[in-house]
Design a protein around this motif. Structure first.
Motif, PDB file in Angstrom:
ATOM      1  N   LEU A  14       0.793  -1.226   0.000  1.00  0.00           N
ATOM      2  CA  LEU A  14       0.000   0.000   0.000  1.00  0.00           C
ATOM      3  C   LEU A  14       0.833   1.289   0.000  1.00  0.00           C
ATOM      4  N   PRO A  15       1.905   1.388   0.819  1.00  0.00           N
ATOM      5  CA  PRO A  15       2.658   2.662   0.803  1.00  0.00           C
ATOM      6  C   PRO A  15       3.153   3.036  -0.588  1.00  0.00           C
ATOM      7  N   VAL A  16       3.705   2.053  -1.320  1.00  0.00           N
ATOM      8  CA  VAL A  16       4.221   2.343  -2.664  1.00  0.00           C
ATOM      9  C   VAL A  16       3.073   2.700  -3.601  1.00  0.00           C
ATOM     10  N   LEU A  17       1.973   1.943  -3.491  1.00  0.00           N
ATOM     11  CA  LEU A  17       0.835   2.211  -4.373  1.00  0.00           C
ATOM     12  C   LEU A  17       0.296   3.617  -4.145  1.00  0.00           C
ATOM     13  N   LEU A  18       0.228   4.029  -2.881  1.00  0.00           N
ATOM     14  CA  LEU A  18      -0.267   5.372  -2.576  1.00  0.00           C
ATOM     15  C   LEU A  18       0.612   6.434  -3.228  1.00  0.00           C
ATOM     16  N   VAL A  19       1.925   6.236  -3.119  1.00  0.00           N
ATOM     17  CA  VAL A  19       2.834   7.248  -3.669  1.00  0.00           C
ATOM     18  C   VAL A  19       2.725   7.292  -5.194  1.00  0.00           C
ATOM     19  N   VAL A  20       2.703   6.112  -5.840  1.00  0.00           N
ATOM     20  CA  VAL A  20       2.620   6.093  -7.308  1.00  0.00           C
ATOM     21  C   VAL A  20       1.282   6.666  -7.763  1.00  0.00           C
ATOM     22  N   GLY A  21       0.196   6.237  -7.089  1.00  0.00           N
ATOM     23  CA  GLY A  21      -1.123   6.757  -7.435  1.00  0.00           C
ATOM     24  C   GLY A  21      -1.178   8.266  -7.252  1.00  0.00           C
ATOM     25  N   GLY A  22      -0.617   8.730  -6.153  1.00  0.00           N
ATOM     26  CA  GLY A  22      -0.592  10.170  -5.897  1.00  0.00           C
ATOM     27  C   GLY A  22       0.171  10.906  -6.979  1.00  0.00           C
ATOM     28  N   ALA A  50       1.982  11.756   3.737  1.00  0.00           N
ATOM     29  CA  ALA A  50       1.635  11.448   5.124  1.00  0.00           C
ATOM     30  C   ALA A  50       0.841  10.151   5.203  1.00  0.00           C
ATOM     31  N   SER A  51      -0.082   9.937   4.248  1.00  0.00           N
ATOM     32  CA  SER A  51      -0.881   8.710   4.320  1.00  0.00           C
ATOM     33  C   SER A  51      -0.014   7.499   3.981  1.00  0.00           C
ATOM     34  N   ALA A  52       0.948   7.663   3.071  1.00  0.00           N
ATOM     35  CA  ALA A  52       1.859   6.547   2.787  1.00  0.00           C
ATOM     36  C   ALA A  52       2.688   6.222   4.025  1.00  0.00           C
ATOM     37  N   PHE A  80      11.307   0.879   8.330  1.00  0.00           N
ATOM     38  CA  PHE A  80      12.046   2.036   8.836  1.00  0.00           C
ATOM     39  C   PHE A  80      12.557   2.891   7.682  1.00  0.00           C
ATOM     40  N   VAL A  81      13.087   2.227   6.646  1.00  0.00           N
ATOM     41  CA  VAL A  81      13.624   2.978   5.501  1.00  0.00           C
ATOM     42  C   VAL A  81      12.503   3.727   4.773  1.00  0.00           C
ATOM     43  N   PHE A  82      11.327   3.102   4.659  1.00  0.00           N
ATOM     44  CA  PHE A  82      10.176   3.797   4.065  1.00  0.00           C
ATOM     45  C   PHE A  82       9.888   5.073   4.832  1.00  0.00           C
ATOM     46  N   PHE A 116       7.275  10.495  -7.903  1.00  0.00           N
ATOM     47  CA  PHE A 116       7.829   9.363  -8.666  1.00  0.00           C
ATOM     48  C   PHE A 116       9.210   8.983  -8.123  1.00  0.00           C
ATOM     49  N   ALA A 117      10.025  10.007  -7.851  1.00  0.00           N
ATOM     50  CA  ALA A 117      11.347   9.720  -7.306  1.00  0.00           C
ATOM     51  C   ALA A 117      11.211   8.987  -5.973  1.00  0.00           C
TER      52      ALA A 117
END
Lengths: 492, 100
Positions: A14-22, A50-52, A80-82, A116-117
């Motif tokens: 989910l965190p990655v999907l949120l960022v890509v979707g955003g 913040a949501s990611a 932690f790295v995320f 994206f980065a």
């Protein structure tokens, strides 16, 4: 032929999907509604990040850490790295909103590229497949090449983008060739399988494997700006917009170091003493070159660039300890990166906030007398400089202490000694700025706080957050350090 | 049948030519082409090894590299055009506003 659908843990993804979707949403929104206010997109981007962050903190890593055949790995380390990567992106969006020279740029393109980065950095850190390391690295590198030259009217920005692009792609070539050789020697691109094959049928002494490992170290060393591959750093940091420089000095380093850690955890214990020597020399060269060059700089962005090179050198000390199998070193690395992210972002934020429209304050001389004209800003800068130098009671001191003691515990003697000596050298240029701010009269007409423009609330938020974090980690470090240590439990 | 060493030798030679081109050419477009040569030498090496191990991973990797190389060319040429509009030149030795 049927192709089995891979097992996917959506909560972990989910965190990655949120960022890509955003990122896609922000990009599209600006294309369809270009007349909307910029602050809306900035708020939206901050909300996505913040949501990611919330999603990655909420997803407790369990026993089924790997999904899609190890392509995506969600363990405590990833979590932690995320958090680190998302935090640094959050800061850089705040800084971008505060920077006057970025007011005219198309916000959707800019913020989309930042997101994206961010997704590329997350993918690079959360995998044990060399293929995904490469793909993640290219996703964030390509976005950063564009961001470096985003102010197209500025010749310096174009030049920084070109230099970053040419040298970055050159380094990617080395990284890829190394990966190809490792694949040839072991028959796999999955770090876990590579480690297994190294133990069962030891090709670890084969020249192809060692050469491949060397090339990969060169490629990653370029991305983290380690000696002797740091030549691009000062030029690119100076020429890029300050908010982008702040992003480049933290995010890519976290991601590339995370991949470096996973590589060393897998193959390090079996790769022999050559790697030990290489890491030792790289660490010493990197921190010495960074600190000695920083002393002579007259531009504050160049000084911070060399300072970030020196900090990469300190982290290489932890890498050398990790190769000897120290969990403590991994935990210290995570904690160090957390403190480094806050203090570096804070310092760049002061640079952004001290500037005005059309005239950025990039010469160190410009900061003379800042303690009288802008006392709050100067106090924040002094705090970040003291922390970067590693003086108590700031987070920088505690982080360095943990890092160097982890190296001592695995039997390094000279490496921590040289690192401490380097920190002493670094005090000179960090405190020179503090002295300049408080002991010299302001050279020109004092810049009024009103010059900061409508973005001042973003700058204020970033400054308060960074300063509070740096002080908090200096005075009450233990709970976060334990969190960092626990994050390494599930590794391998 | 072509043995593995031929693929590897070709890959290594192309990689060296590419790396030497990046270091010795002064025209930014030629440097970009040399980088592409390096990436393609990686592809040959990957495909050769994939055949040796009878493992498709290497070929998949090569396809990813091709895709990324295309993106890289797009971004690189865009940066070059932007720079050329600014200063009408392509020689990297003249790109010296920032201390190199």
């Amino acid at each position: 032929m049927t192709i089995p659908f891979p097992q996917i843990h959506w909560a972990y993804l989910l965190p990655v999907l949120l960022v890509v979707g955003g990122a896609v949403f922000v990009l599209m929104w600006d294309a369809f509604f270009p007349q909307r206010e910029r602050s809306f997109l900035v708020t939206l981007t901050l909300a996505v990040l913040a949501s990611a962050l919330g999603a990655s903190l909420a997803a407790q890593p369990g026993s089924e850490a790997a999904s899609m055949g190890g392509m995506y790995l969600y363990d405590g380390f990833t979590r932690f790295v995320f958090a680190l990567i998302l935090l640094s992106s959050f800061f850089s969006v705040l800084l971008s909103a505060a920077q006057r020279s970025l007011e005219e740029v198309p916000a959707g393109d800019y913020l989309g590229l930042i997101l994206f980065a961010t997704s590329g950095m997350m993918l690079m850190a959360a995998t044990r497949s060399l293929l995904m390391v490469f793909v993640g690295l290219e996703i964030f590198s390509l976005a950063l090449y564009v961001l470096a030259g985003f102010l197209r009217g500025q010749p310096e920005g174009n030049e920084a983008a070109l230099k970053y692009f040419l040298l970055g792609s050159f380094a990617s070539g080395f990284l890829l060739y190394g990966m190809a050789l490792i694949f040839g020697a072991t028959g796999s691109v999955d770090l876990m399988e590579i480690a297994q094959r190294l133990t069962t049928s030891p090709p670890s002494r084969s020249p192809a494997f060692l050469l491949g490992l060397g090339f990969v170290v060169v490629g990653l060393g370029f991305k983290v700006a380690a000696a002797p591959f740091y030549m691009w750093t000062p030029d690119v940091y100076e020429g890029s917009p300050t908010a982008v420089t702040a992003f480049m000095s933290v995010g890519p380093k976290v991601a590339a170091f995370a991949a470096f850690f996973r590589l060393l955890l897998a193959v390090g214990p079996r790769a022999g003493a050559e790697l030990d020597a290489i890491l030792w020399v790289m660490a010493v060269l990197t921190m010495t070159a960074g600190n000695v060059s920083a002393i002579w700089q007259s531009n504050i962005k160049r000084m911070l660039a060399y300072s970030s090179i020196a900090h990469a050198g300190y982290i290489l000390v932890a890498l050398a300890a990790v190769r000897r199998g120290s969990d403590l070193a991994t935990g210290s690395f995570l904690f160090y990166m957390l403190v480094y992210a806050l203090m570096n972002m804070g310092a760049f934020c002061v640079v952004v906030a001290a500037g005005a429209r059309g005239e950025e304050r990039t010469r160190i001389e410009d900061y003379a007398g800042l303690g009288y004209t802008r006392p709050a800003l100067a106090a924040a800068m002094a705090l970040f400089m003291v922390s970067l130098a590693g003086i108590p009671p700031t987070g920088g001191f505690v982080a360095k202490f943990y890092l160097f003691s982890a190296a001592v515990k695995v039997g390094f003697v000279w490496l921590p000694v040289i690192a401490v000596l380097n920190s002493v050298v670094s005090v000179s240029y960090y405190l020179r700025l503090v002295v300049l701010m408080y002991m010299r009269e302001p050279g020109e007409a004092p810049a009024r706080p009103g010059l900061l423009g409508p973005g001042w609330s973003y700058a204020l938020a970033a400054l308060v957050l960074a300063a509070a974090g740096v002080l908090n980690f200096g005075i009450f470090p233990s709970s976060f350090f334990e969190l960092a240590l626990r994050s390494t439990l599930l590794l391998n | 049948m072509v043995p593995l060493t031929h693929y590897l030798a070709l890959g290594a030679i192309l990689f060296l030519i590419g790396a030497a081109g990046v270091l010795m050419r002064r025209n930014a477009i030629m440097i970009l082409l040399s980088i592409e040569l390096m990436l393609n030498s990686v592809n040959i090496t990957f495909v050769g090894f994939a055949r040796q191990w009878a493992d498709l991973t290497g070929q998949v990797f090569a396809i990813f590299v091709i895709a990324v190389a295309a993106c890289e060319a797009a971004v690189g040429l865009a940066i070059l055009i932007s720079l050329n509009r600014d200063r009408q030149m392509m020689n990297v030795d003249e790109i010296n506003l920032l201390k190199w």
